[in-house]
Design a protein around this motif. Structure first.
Motif, PDB file in Angstrom:
ATOM      1  N   LEU A  97      18.279   8.959  -3.361  1.00 37.70           N
ATOM      2  CA  LEU A  97      17.383   8.205  -3.938  1.00 37.70           C
ATOM      3  C   LEU A  97      17.601   7.851  -5.225  1.00 37.70           C
ATOM      4  CD1 LEU A  97      14.342   6.835  -3.715  1.00 37.70           C
ATOM      5  CD2 LEU A  97      13.453   9.123  -4.447  1.00 37.70           C
ATOM      6  N   VAL A  98      17.519   6.476  -5.706  1.00 38.47           N
ATOM      7  CA  VAL A  98      17.887   6.411  -6.861  1.00 38.47           C
ATOM      8  C   VAL A  98      16.699   6.114  -7.816  1.00 38.47           C
ATOM      9  CG1 VAL A  98      18.965   4.645  -8.450  1.00 38.47           C
ATOM     10  CG2 VAL A  98      20.208   5.234  -6.254  1.00 38.47           C
ATOM     11  N   ALA A  99      15.726   5.549  -7.489  1.00 36.25           N
ATOM     12  CA  ALA A  99      14.542   4.989  -8.165  1.00 36.25           C
ATOM     13  C   ALA A  99      13.373   4.938  -7.209  1.00 36.25           C
ATOM     14  CB  ALA A  99      14.683   3.849  -8.994  1.00 36.25           C
ATOM     15  N   SER A 100      12.125   4.844  -7.532  1.00 37.47           N
ATOM     16  CA  SER A 100      11.049   4.783  -6.698  1.00 37.47           C
ATOM     17  C   SER A 100       9.807   4.010  -7.504  1.00 37.47           C
ATOM     18  CB  SER A 100      10.572   6.077  -6.034  1.00 37.47           C
ATOM     19  OG  SER A 100       9.933   6.935  -6.653  1.00 37.47           O
ATOM     20  N   TYR A 136      20.030   0.387  -0.635  1.00 43.92           N
ATOM     21  CA  TYR A 136      19.164   0.147   0.148  1.00 43.92           C
ATOM     22  C   TYR A 136      17.769   0.348  -0.236  1.00 43.92           C
ATOM     23  CZ  TYR A 136      22.890   1.321   3.459  1.00 43.92           C
ATOM     24  OH  TYR A 136      24.366   1.602   4.008  1.00 43.92           O
ATOM     25  N   CYS A 137      16.947  -0.323   0.350  1.00 43.22           N
ATOM     26  CA  CYS A 137      15.569  -0.172   0.009  1.00 43.22           C
ATOM     27  C   CYS A 137      14.617   0.315   0.998  1.00 43.22           C
ATOM     28  CB  CYS A 137      14.795  -1.520  -0.441  1.00 43.22           C
ATOM     29  SG  CYS A 137      14.750  -2.738   0.495  1.00 43.22           S
ATOM     30  N   ASN A 138      13.574   1.025   1.166  1.00 38.01           N
ATOM     31  CA  ASN A 138      12.910   1.779   1.817  1.00 38.01           C
ATOM     32  C   ASN A 138      11.652   2.443   1.457  1.00 38.01           C
ATOM     33  OD1 ASN A 138      12.020   2.445   4.642  1.00 38.01           O
ATOM     34  ND2 ASN A 138      14.251   3.021   5.059  1.00 38.01           N
ATOM     35  N   PHE A 139      10.696   2.689   2.311  1.00 34.39           N
ATOM     36  CA  PHE A 139       9.583   3.490   2.034  1.00 34.39           C
ATOM     37  C   PHE A 139       9.930   4.836   1.670  1.00 34.39           C
ATOM     38  CE2 PHE A 139       6.562   0.074   3.132  1.00 34.39           C
ATOM     39  CZ  PHE A 139       7.141  -0.452   4.261  1.00 34.39           C
ATOM     40  N   ILE A 140       9.170   5.556   0.771  1.00 34.10           N
ATOM     41  CA  ILE A 140       9.406   6.909   0.447  1.00 34.10           C
ATOM     42  C   ILE A 140       8.816   7.797   1.640  1.00 34.10           C
ATOM     43  CG2 ILE A 140       8.760   8.703  -1.221  1.00 34.10           C
ATOM     44  CD1 ILE A 140      10.720   6.449  -2.046  1.00 34.10           C
ATOM     45  N   VAL A 141       7.785   7.618   2.164  1.00 33.41           N
ATOM     46  CA  VAL A 141       7.250   8.224   3.280  1.00 33.41           C
ATOM     47  C   VAL A 141       7.175   7.256   4.780  1.00 33.41           C
ATOM     48  CG1 VAL A 141       5.474   9.566   4.100  1.00 33.41           C
ATOM     49  CG2 VAL A 141       5.856   9.508   1.934  1.00 33.41           C
ATOM     50  N   ALA A 142       7.520   7.922   5.590  1.00 31.75           N
ATOM     51  CA  ALA A 142       7.415   7.295   7.108  1.00 31.75           C
ATOM     52  C   ALA A 142       8.306   6.011   6.876  1.00 31.75           C
ATOM     53  CB  ALA A 142       6.074   6.959   7.363  1.00 31.75           C
ATOM     54  N   SER A 185       0.878  -1.295   0.071  1.00 38.13           N
ATOM     55  CA  SER A 185       0.146   0.023  -0.013  1.00 38.13           C
ATOM     56  C   SER A 185       0.778   1.170  -0.035  1.00 38.13           C
ATOM     57  CB  SER A 185      -0.884  -0.012   1.173  1.00 38.13           C
ATOM     58  OG  SER A 185      -0.385  -0.092   2.470  1.00 38.13           O
ATOM     59  N   ASN A 186       2.243   1.244  -0.049  1.00 39.43           N
ATOM     60  CA  ASN A 186       2.870   2.329  -0.073  1.00 39.43           C
ATOM     61  C   ASN A 186       4.050   2.144  -1.252  1.00 39.43           C
ATOM     62  OD1 ASN A 186       2.557   3.815   2.776  1.00 39.43           O
ATOM     63  ND2 ASN A 186       2.135   1.745   2.994  1.00 39.43           N
ATOM     64  N   ALA A 187       4.379   3.563  -1.612  1.00 38.33           N
ATOM     65  CA  ALA A 187       5.471   3.752  -2.436  1.00 38.33           C
ATOM     66  C   ALA A 187       6.799   3.335  -1.645  1.00 38.33           C
ATOM     67  CB  ALA A 187       5.342   5.246  -3.006  1.00 38.33           C
ATOM     68  N   MET A 188       7.571   2.606  -2.581  1.00 33.56           N
ATOM     69  CA  MET A 188       8.940   2.296  -2.117  1.00 33.56           C
ATOM     70  C   MET A 188      10.202   2.822  -3.051  1.00 33.56           C
ATOM     71  SD  MET A 188       8.494  -0.063   0.343  1.00 33.56           S
ATOM     72  CE  MET A 188      10.046  -0.835   0.399  1.00 33.56           C
ATOM     73  N   GLY A 189      11.237   2.706  -2.726  1.00 34.13           N
ATOM     74  CA  GLY A 189      12.440   3.182  -3.406  1.00 34.13           C
ATOM     75  C   GLY A 189      13.646   2.527  -2.964  1.00 34.13           C
ATOM     76  N   TRP A 190      14.668   2.502  -4.002  1.00 33.96           N
ATOM     77  CA  TRP A 190      15.884   2.120  -3.883  1.00 33.96           C
ATOM     78  C   TRP A 190      16.689   3.410  -3.679  1.00 33.96           C
ATOM     79  CZ3 TRP A 190      17.914  -2.428  -3.032  1.00 33.96           C
ATOM     80  CH2 TRP A 190      16.916  -3.749  -3.741  1.00 33.96           C
ATOM     81  N   THR A 193      16.156   8.951 -10.886  1.00 33.33           N
ATOM     82  CA  THR A 193      16.975   9.905 -10.879  1.00 33.33           C
ATOM     83  C   THR A 193      17.902   9.880 -12.136  1.00 33.33           C
ATOM     84  OG1 THR A 193      18.959  11.100  -9.675  1.00 33.33           O
ATOM     85  CG2 THR A 193      19.369   8.765 -10.010  1.00 33.33           C
ATOM     86  N   ASN A 194      18.230  10.972 -12.737  1.00 35.16           N
ATOM     87  CA  ASN A 194      18.678  11.456 -13.895  1.00 35.16           C
ATOM     88  C   ASN A 194      19.800  10.506 -14.377  1.00 35.16           C
ATOM     89  OD1 ASN A 194      16.831  13.285 -14.801  1.00 35.16           O
ATOM     90  ND2 ASN A 194      17.937  14.903 -14.400  1.00 35.16           N
ATOM     91  N   SER A 195      20.485  10.257 -13.391  1.00 38.55           N
ATOM     92  CA  SER A 195      22.022   9.586 -13.932  1.00 38.55           C
ATOM     93  C   SER A 195      21.655   7.989 -13.942  1.00 38.55           C
ATOM     94  CB  SER A 195      23.008   9.817 -12.512  1.00 38.55           C
ATOM     95  OG  SER A 195      22.374   9.178 -11.417  1.00 38.55           O
TER      96      SER A 195
END
Length: 114
Positions: free
Chosen positions: A47-50, A94-100, A31-36, A60-62
């Motif tokens: 943040l590299v990608a979400s 690393y991975c993690n949620f974008i918020v909280a 139920s949440n956005a995730m990111g690398w 990210t552009n690179s």
């Protein structure tokens, strides 16, 4: 208790590919956005990608055109396909949620040899 476990890193030659995986325990994943994210030596974590819960992607552009983020909500797993890796991209990913955000995992080391 939420837990994030990254895997798939390793040593690869410049131009090579790796596929990272992130397994998330707990009930928030689908139920949440995730990111690398990545932290290179001497630099801050970035943040590299979400990816949103619906599958919308951000890069990210690179890394645009070379990295692909995806997720399998049924497996509580997120992936990062990294192609054409560059010598300047070694980092701990690393991975993690974008918020909280949850507590950070150990990450997975990516080393790129030139």
């Amino acid at each position: 208790q939420e837990q994030l476990v990254e895997s798939g890193g390793g040593l690869v030659q410049a131009g090579g590919s790796l596929r990272l995986s992130c397994v998330a325990s707990g009930i928030r994943f689908s139920s949440n956005a995730m990111g690398w994210y990545r932290r290179a030596p001497g630099k801050q974590r970035e943040l590299v990608a979400s990816i949103t819960r619906a599958g919308s992607e951000f890069y990210t552009n690179s890394v645009k055109g070379r990295f692909t983020i995806s997720r399998d909500n049924a497996k509580n797993t997120m992936y990062l396909q990294m192609n054409n890796l560059k010598p300047e991209e070694p980092a701990v990913y690393y991975c993690n949620f974008i918020v909280a955000q949850a507590s950070w995992g150990q990450g997975t080391q990516v080393t790129v040899s030139s």
